[in-house]
Scaffold this active site. Structure first.
Site, PDB file in Angstrom:
ATOM      1  N   ARG A 165      65.702  76.549  18.459  1.00 62.56           N
ATOM      2  CA  ARG A 165      65.036  75.653  17.613  1.00 62.56           C
ATOM      3  C   ARG A 165      63.680  75.998  18.273  1.00 62.56           C
ATOM      4  NH1 ARG A 165      69.386  73.322  13.755  1.00 62.56           N
ATOM      5  NH2 ARG A 165      69.148  71.725  15.884  1.00 62.56           N
ATOM      6  N   GLU A 169      41.460  66.856  18.527  1.00 64.06           N
ATOM      7  CA  GLU A 169      40.411  68.211  18.255  1.00 64.06           C
ATOM      8  C   GLU A 169      41.160  69.072  17.131  1.00 64.06           C
ATOM      9  OE1 GLU A 169      37.231  70.218  17.605  1.00 64.06           O
ATOM     10  OE2 GLU A 169      36.414  67.946  18.776  1.00 64.06           O
ATOM     11  N   GLU A 193      40.534  70.954   8.913  1.00 65.63           N
ATOM     12  CA  GLU A 193      38.881  72.135   8.616  1.00 65.63           C
ATOM     13  C   GLU A 193      39.912  72.639   8.327  1.00 65.63           C
ATOM     14  OE1 GLU A 193      36.802  72.205  11.544  1.00 65.63           O
ATOM     15  OE2 GLU A 193      35.472  70.250  11.014  1.00 65.63           O
TER      16      GLU A 193
END
Length: 136
Positions: free
Chosen positions: A16, A76, A83
């Protein structure tokens, strides 16, 4: 029998963790490929690190610079994610989607501007001292 289950659990945890790092690496690659701003940030980061080495930043200054770089790039990445998520949900022009994207862009720009201010506060005195020492 208990030892065998412990080994399996550790293997699963290891797998994992490995998958999480692989997913993160894929995300970094995708973001850099799709978001030109990150390429600009990468160039600036390389320049900032080189300049920091040249002017001899203190460990505290390096800590602030590294933290600023991390927050800036992290912001960012979050902006890019939001977005993309909004684009996924909104198939045609939507004023609410535009507001969300504009607000995210504003947060990124504010963060970038504050990073520049922090950069000036840290680098300018060190740069002045280094240049003065060159001409002595």
């Amino acid at each position: 029998m208990a030892r065998r289950n412990d080994i399996k659990k550790r293997t699963k945890v290891g797998t994992r963790v490995k998958n999480k790092f692989a997913n993160a690496a894929r995300g970094i690659f995708t973001a850099f490929r799709e978001e030109s701003t990150l390429i600009v940030y990468l160039i600036i980061v390389i320049f900032a690190i080189g300049l920091g080495i040249w002017v001899g930043l203190t460990p505290t200054q390096w800590s602030i610079v590294m933290l600023t770089i991390g927050v800036l790039t992290g912001f960012e990445f979050v902006n890019t994610s939001i977005e993309n998520f909004v684009d996924l949900l909104s198939f045609e022009y939507n004023i609410q989607a535009k507001k969300i994207k504009d607000i995210c862009a504003a947060a990124s720009i504010i963060n970038a501007l504050l990073s520049v201010v922090i950069g000036f506060l840290i680098y300018l005195p060190a740069l002045i001292t280094t240049i003065e020492n060159l001409f002595k």
